[in-house]
Design a protein around this motif. Structure first.
Motif, PDB file in Angstrom:
ATOM      1  N   TYR A 155      10.753  27.007 -22.721  1.00  0.00           N
ATOM      2  CA  TYR A 155      11.839  26.167 -21.803  1.00  0.00           C
ATOM      3  C   TYR A 155      11.816  26.547 -20.455  1.00  0.00           C
ATOM      4  N   GLY A 156      10.423  26.413 -19.726  1.00  0.00           N
ATOM      5  CA  GLY A 156      10.354  26.371 -18.426  1.00  0.00           C
ATOM      6  C   GLY A 156      10.333  27.873 -17.889  1.00  0.00           C
ATOM      7  N   GLN A 157      10.155  28.822 -18.616  1.00  0.00           N
ATOM      8  CA  GLN A 157      10.152  30.172 -18.114  1.00  0.00           C
ATOM      9  C   GLN A 157       8.918  31.122 -18.720  1.00  0.00           C
ATOM     10  N   ASN A 184      17.799  27.369 -14.891  1.00  0.00           N
ATOM     11  CA  ASN A 184      16.748  26.754 -14.915  1.00  0.00           C
ATOM     12  C   ASN A 184      17.009  26.072 -15.842  1.00  0.00           C
ATOM     13  N   ASP A 241      15.356  22.666 -16.161  1.00  0.00           N
ATOM     14  CA  ASP A 241      14.327  21.484 -15.864  1.00  0.00           C
ATOM     15  C   ASP A 241      13.555  20.880 -16.890  1.00  0.00           C
ATOM     16  N   TYR A 242      13.476  21.987 -18.195  1.00  0.00           N
ATOM     17  CA  TYR A 242      12.739  21.779 -19.195  1.00  0.00           C
ATOM     18  C   TYR A 242      13.209  20.712 -20.362  1.00  0.00           C
ATOM     19  N   ARG A 279      19.216  20.079 -19.827  1.00  0.00           N
ATOM     20  CA  ARG A 279      20.034  19.576 -18.989  1.00  0.00           C
ATOM     21  C   ARG A 279      20.869  18.685 -19.969  1.00  0.00           C
ATOM     22  N   ASN A 316       7.224  35.706 -14.349  1.00  0.00           N
ATOM     23  CA  ASN A 316       7.845  35.360 -13.273  1.00  0.00           C
ATOM     24  C   ASN A 316       9.050  36.625 -13.105  1.00  0.00           C
ATOM     25  N   ASN A 326      16.331  31.830 -20.592  1.00  0.00           N
ATOM     26  CA  ASN A 326      15.192  30.762 -21.145  1.00  0.00           C
ATOM     27  C   ASN A 326      14.470  31.313 -22.347  1.00  0.00           C
TER      28      ASN A 326
END
Ligand code: FAD
Ligand code: EPU
Length: 342
Positions: free
Chosen positions: A130-132, A192, A194-195, A199, A136, A111
């Protein structure tokens, strides 16, 4: 080691600002870094650590030593059933590392595809998209203090990662040089998606395949497409990505704003705060696409300030200050710079 004097940094920063470094050195090996940091001629000079120059705004000539970090190398240092630990030299291009991992199906940084710059600078502002965020998948990093040339390994807690922030952007700015970064990636990646529109975009491209049949390579490709359509390419027009951070406000303040500006986009964080897209605030103040002399606000993204060719760093800073003032006046929110002003 080739130490250059009175060196133009124009091609070393993505804003394309034409200032000079008193001294400039390109370092591709740790031994050379130790040598230059202990050299009597340079030891006491101010230092500026440089990667790809994609998150800095140079406002003047630099009276000291600019150390460009080009240390290479990508290797697996440890493995277990679920994870692979990849160590990369600080001078590797971040996106090349992403592609290296995506090709081998090591999941976790797909991402973060196409973020410009080097591996060494990535933990500095805990790069995210983009959600990352790099935190992490972060295992550790190595480097040297510029003052005493002591070597240190930082674990995740010691880095004090936060949104676009770490200890290296604060207390240790230009005081600690990151030479390598180790990431823990997954051998059985979970996508991943979800951002935002990822999707949707991936469903369009999937050609009837189920989402669980898609790979991290598909995710990386989709993110590259989205980024290319939204963000200006620094090779064509000088910029450093988002100029400001997205601000966080208390839930109560957000509720008040929502009454006056029903369209205001915000999402709730866990700390009873709401994060607001700075691009929207700036666009509402009428700045999107505006040109001021050689500087401007990009026509496709209001959070990206641009250099049309010959802008000075101080002119970009002055545009940023005008934007900050108008956002504060209209919304009562003070924007904080994301980029590093030198
Ligand atoms: P530089 O600009 O060279 O340096 C940035 C800071 O890190 C400086 O303060 C420098 O002194 C310090 N530094 C650099 N290398 C080291 C080192 N080895 N050790 C210690 N300190 C060091 N960022 C995101 O987080 N997400 C995005 O989605 C994103 N999109 C972008 C899109 C565009 C078009 C552009 C131009 C930028 C974008 N950025 C984004 C910002 C930028 O790509 C990142 O901050 C990147 O990590 C900067 O890397 P760099 O090597 O160019 O760092
Ligand atoms: N928007 C506008 N006007 C614009 C652009 C965006 O109103 O001109 C609004 C829209 O509501 C849009 C929303 O802002 O839906 C979000 O836009 P985008 O997805 O581009 O995200 P962003 O919040 O502007 C952040 C990061 C980017 C990162 C993207 C994707 C910050 C400061 N910026 O931008 O990081 O790539 O999310 O995750 O957090 C960078 O750090 O340099 C950077 C580019």
């Amino acid at each position: 080691m080739n130490i250059q004097k009175n060196y133009s940094l124009k091609n070393r920063n993505t804003f394309g600002i034409d200032v000079k470094a008193q001294f400039f050195v390109d370092i591709a090996a740790e031994e050379d870094l130790q040598l230059i940091l202990t050299d009597e001629n340079f030891r006491h000079l101010p230092k500026l650590i440089l990667g790809g120059g994609s998150n800095i705004l140079l406002t003047d000539n630099f009276p000291g030593l600019v150390i460009k970090i080009s240390i290479p190398g990508i290797e697996i240092v440890k493995e277990d059933k679920e994870s692979v630990f990849i160590k990369a030299g600080a001078g590797e291009i971040w996106h090349s590392l992403v592609l290296h991992c995506v090709e081998r199906n090591f999941g976790g940084i797909e991402n973060l595809s196409l973020i410009p710059g080097t591996v060494g600078a990535a933990p500095m502002q805990n790069i995210g998209a983009y959600g990352q965020e790099i935190k992490n998948v972060f295992e550790s990093l190595e480097g040297y203090y510029t003052e005493n040339v002591g070597k240190k390994i930082f674990n995740k807690t010691e880095c004090s990662f936060a949104y676009r922030d770490s200890i290296f952007k604060r207390e240790l700015k230009n005081k600690f040089i990151i030479t390598s970064v180790t990431l823990q990636l997954s051998k059985s990646p979970v996508l991943n998606l979800d951002y935002g529109t990822i999707r949707e975009e991936i469903e369009k491209l999937s050609g009837g395949r189920r989402i669980d049949e898609l790979s991290i390579k598909n995710v990386s490709d989709v993110i590259c497409n989205i980024r290319r359509s939204k963000l200006p390419d620094p090779a064509r027009i000088g910029n450093a990505g988002s100029f400001f951070k997205n601000p966080e406000v208390e839930e109560e303040k957000f509720a008040v704003l929502k009454k006056s500006f029903p369209e205001i986009p915000g999402y709730k964080l866990r700390n009873k705060k709401v994060k607001i897209h700075a691009a929207w605030l700036i666009e509402q103040c009428g700045w999107k696409g505006k040109r001021v002399g050689e500087t401007g606000v990009h026509e496709r993204h209001a959070l990206v300030l641009v250099n049309y060719g010959n802008a000075k760093g101080s002119e970009i800073l002055s545009l940023a200050n005008s934007i900050r003032k108008s956002v504060e006046k209209k919304f009562g929110i003070r924007l904080e710079e994301e980029i590093n002003v030198v």
